[in-house]
Design a protein around this motif. Structure first.
Motif, PDB file in Angstrom:
ATOM      1  N   HIS A 212       0.840  -1.201   0.000  1.00 20.11           N
ATOM      2  CA  HIS A 212       0.000   0.000   0.000  1.00 20.11           C
ATOM      3  C   HIS A 212       0.874   1.249   0.000  1.00 20.11           C
ATOM      4  O   HIS A 212       0.903   1.995   0.978  1.00 20.11           O
ATOM      5  N   ASP A 213       1.591   1.481  -1.077  1.00 19.60           N
ATOM      6  CA  ASP A 213       2.477   2.639  -1.152  1.00 19.60           C
ATOM      7  C   ASP A 213       1.707   3.924  -0.877  1.00 19.60           C
ATOM      8  O   ASP A 213       0.614   4.116  -1.403  1.00 19.60           O
ATOM      9  N   GLY A 214       2.253   4.765  -0.019  1.00 14.53           N
ATOM     10  CA  GLY A 214       1.592   6.018   0.331  1.00 14.53           C
ATOM     11  C   GLY A 214       0.605   5.883   1.472  1.00 14.53           C
ATOM     12  O   GLY A 214      -0.106   6.832   1.796  1.00 14.53           O
ATOM     13  N   ILE A 215       0.574   4.724   2.108  1.00 15.85           N
ATOM     14  CA  ILE A 215      -0.333   4.480   3.229  1.00 15.85           C
ATOM     15  C   ILE A 215      -0.063   5.494   4.335  1.00 15.85           C
ATOM     16  O   ILE A 215       1.066   5.950   4.501  1.00 15.85           O
ATOM     17  N   ASN A 216      -1.101   5.843   5.077  1.00 17.00           N
ATOM     18  CA  ASN A 216      -0.869   6.741   6.216  1.00 17.00           C
ATOM     19  C   ASN A 216      -0.637   5.911   7.476  1.00 17.00           C
ATOM     20  O   ASN A 216      -0.857   4.701   7.504  1.00 17.00           O
ATOM     21  N   LEU A 217      -0.181   6.578   8.497  1.00 19.91           N
ATOM     22  CA  LEU A 217       0.200   5.910   9.731  1.00 19.91           C
ATOM     23  C   LEU A 217      -0.981   5.197  10.394  1.00 19.91           C
ATOM     24  O   LEU A 217      -0.850   4.076  10.889  1.00 19.91           O
ATOM     25  N   ARG A 218      -2.143   5.818  10.385  1.00 14.81           N
ATOM     26  CA  ARG A 218      -3.321   5.207  11.019  1.00 14.81           C
ATOM     27  C   ARG A 218      -3.686   3.889  10.330  1.00 14.81           C
ATOM     28  O   ARG A 218      -3.962   2.892  10.981  1.00 14.81           O
ATOM     29  N   ARG A 219      -3.671   3.877   9.014  1.00 18.31           N
ATOM     30  CA  ARG A 219      -4.006   2.641   8.278  1.00 18.31           C
ATOM     31  C   ARG A 219      -2.937   1.578   8.506  1.00 18.31           C
ATOM     32  O   ARG A 219      -3.246   0.398   8.647  1.00 18.31           O
ATOM     33  N   LEU A 220      -1.671   1.985   8.547  1.00 19.75           N
ATOM     34  CA  LEU A 220      -0.605   1.035   8.836  1.00 19.75           C
ATOM     35  C   LEU A 220      -0.816   0.402  10.206  1.00 19.75           C
ATOM     36  O   LEU A 220      -0.691  -0.808  10.370  1.00 19.75           O
ATOM     37  N   ALA A 221      -1.152   1.223  11.183  1.00 23.25           N
ATOM     38  CA  ALA A 221      -1.403   0.701  12.527  1.00 23.25           C
ATOM     39  C   ALA A 221      -2.555  -0.300  12.510  1.00 23.25           C
ATOM     40  O   ALA A 221      -2.480  -1.367  13.131  1.00 23.25           O
ATOM     41  N   THR A 222      -3.612  -0.002  11.775  1.00 26.27           N
ATOM     42  CA  THR A 222      -4.758  -0.908  11.682  1.00 26.27           C
ATOM     43  C   THR A 222      -4.360  -2.221  11.016  1.00 26.27           C
ATOM     44  O   THR A 222      -4.674  -3.298  11.523  1.00 26.27           O
ATOM     45  N   LEU A 223      -3.653  -2.138   9.902  1.00 24.27           N
ATOM     46  CA  LEU A 223      -3.304  -3.343   9.152  1.00 24.27           C
ATOM     47  C   LEU A 223      -2.265  -4.210   9.853  1.00 24.27           C
ATOM     48  O   LEU A 223      -2.185  -5.413   9.588  1.00 24.27           O
ATOM     49  N   THR A 224      -1.478  -3.616  10.723  1.00 23.47           N
ATOM     50  CA  THR A 224      -0.490  -4.395  11.469  1.00 23.47           C
ATOM     51  C   THR A 224      -0.973  -4.719  12.875  1.00 23.47           C
ATOM     52  O   THR A 224      -0.232  -5.301  13.662  1.00 23.47           O
ATOM     53  N   ASP A 225      -2.195  -4.319  13.179  1.00 27.85           N
ATOM     54  CA  ASP A 225      -2.818  -4.589  14.477  1.00 27.85           C
ATOM     55  C   ASP A 225      -1.979  -4.021  15.624  1.00 27.85           C
ATOM     56  O   ASP A 225      -1.672  -4.702  16.599  1.00 27.85           O
ATOM     57  N   MET A 226      -1.591  -2.741  15.456  1.00 25.03           N
ATOM     58  CA  MET A 226      -0.790  -2.056  16.462  1.00 25.03           C
ATOM     59  C   MET A 226      -1.516  -0.817  16.942  1.00 25.03           C
ATOM     60  O   MET A 226      -2.379  -0.284  16.235  1.00 25.03           O
ATOM     61  N   LEU A 227      -1.134  -0.347  18.102  1.00 22.77           N
ATOM     62  CA  LEU A 227      -1.594   0.964  18.554  1.00 22.77           C
ATOM     63  C   LEU A 227      -0.947   2.016  17.664  1.00 22.77           C
ATOM     64  O   LEU A 227       0.171   1.821  17.171  1.00 22.77           O
ATOM     65  N   LEU A 228      -1.622   3.129  17.489  1.00 23.27           N
ATOM     66  CA  LEU A 228      -1.086   4.197  16.652  1.00 23.27           C
ATOM     67  C   LEU A 228       0.279   4.659  17.160  1.00 23.27           C
ATOM     68  O   LEU A 228       1.214   4.850  16.376  1.00 23.27           O
ATOM     69  N   SER A 229       0.417   4.810  18.464  1.00 15.98           N
ATOM     70  CA  SER A 229       1.698   5.265  19.025  1.00 15.98           C
ATOM     71  C   SER A 229       2.807   4.247  18.774  1.00 15.98           C
ATOM     72  O   SER A 229       3.949   4.620  18.479  1.00 15.98           O
ATOM     73  N   SER A 230       2.487   2.966  18.856  1.00 15.91           N
ATOM     74  CA  SER A 230       3.490   1.922  18.587  1.00 15.91           C
ATOM     75  C   SER A 230       3.893   1.930  17.119  1.00 15.91           C
ATOM     76  O   SER A 230       5.074   1.785  16.787  1.00 15.91           O
ATOM     77  N   ALA A 231       2.922   2.090  16.231  1.00 15.67           N
ATOM     78  CA  ALA A 231       3.221   2.147  14.800  1.00 15.67           C
ATOM     79  C   ALA A 231       4.078   3.371  14.486  1.00 15.67           C
ATOM     80  O   ALA A 231       4.990   3.305  13.655  1.00 15.67           O
ATOM     81  N   SER A 232       3.814   4.478  15.159  1.00 14.11           N
ATOM     82  CA  SER A 232       4.600   5.683  14.946  1.00 14.11           C
ATOM     83  C   SER A 232       6.056   5.468  15.354  1.00 14.11           C
ATOM     84  O   SER A 232       6.986   5.834  14.621  1.00 14.11           O
ATOM     85  N   ARG A 233       6.267   4.858  16.513  1.00 10.79           N
ATOM     86  CA  ARG A 233       7.636   4.576  16.971  1.00 10.79           C
ATOM     87  C   ARG A 233       8.328   3.581  16.031  1.00 10.79           C
ATOM     88  O   ARG A 233       9.514   3.712  15.727  1.00 10.79           O
TER      89      ARG A 233
END
Length: 183
Positions: A41-62
């Motif tokens: 998903h090139d260009g994915i945003n952080l929130r969607r990445l967190a959802t697709l990897t089943d992570m908290l937004l803060s964890s995905a950000s780190r």
């Protein structure tokens, strides 16, 4: 059936893991999974990445911070909303994924070479049916359910691949395994 499949899939997962360990030793499993999702998903945003990897937004950000520092991801302002950040793979990450897939395919070729052509075709048919069932399940599941499924692949377009013994048949492109990319 489920237990037998779980047992048989262990060998496939061992092949996957051996390739991952050899190729991506400097990335954790979570980092590799994030890189693979961004690849899908090139260009994915952080929130969607967190959802697709089943992570908290803060964890995905780190996690993304570490991947940017490692030279695997680039962040850029979104096209429509400059406050949103789009994630993209770096050339280094693209090279790493290509190495991973090449190593994985070589390992799979060695195993497939020991199978009959009929066995390979049955395996491929079964994996495709499994893939389709997983896609149907994901399409009807709640968005929070996680476990991303690979984007529709080009194998349905009739592409062909050569097996280790020279036989040819349909296959998936190098950049798209059948289900969620799990390293």
């Amino acid at each position: 059936m489920t237990a037998a499949l779980d047992e048989a899939a262990g060998t496939l997962l061992a092949v996957w893991e051996a390739a991952r360990e050899r190729t991506t030793s400097r990335l954790s499993s979570a980092q590799l999974r994030a890189v693979m999702v961004v690849d899908q998903h090139d260009g994915i945003n952080l929130r969607r990445l967190a959802t697709l990897t089943d992570m908290l937004l803060s964890s995905a950000s780190r996690l993304c911070d570490r991947l940017v520092a490692a030279g695997m991801l680039e962040r850029e302002p979104g096209r429509f909303d400059r406050r949103e950040i789009s994630l993209h793979l770096t050339p280094e990450a693209v090279r790493l994924l290509a190495e991973l897939r090449a190593d994985r395919r070589q390992r799979l070729d060695r195993v497939l070479a020991g199978m009959t052509p009929e066995g390979r075709e049955a395996l491929l048919r079964g994996m495709r049916e499994f893939d389709e069932a997983a896609r149907r399940r994901e399409a009807t599941a709640a968005p929070e359910a996680g476990w991303p499924v690979a984007q529709a692949s080009r194998e349905r377009s009739g592409e062909s691949a050569e097996w280790a013994d020279g036989a040819t048949g349909p296959s998936r492109p190098a950049d798209e395994p059948p289900v969620a990319r799990t390293a």
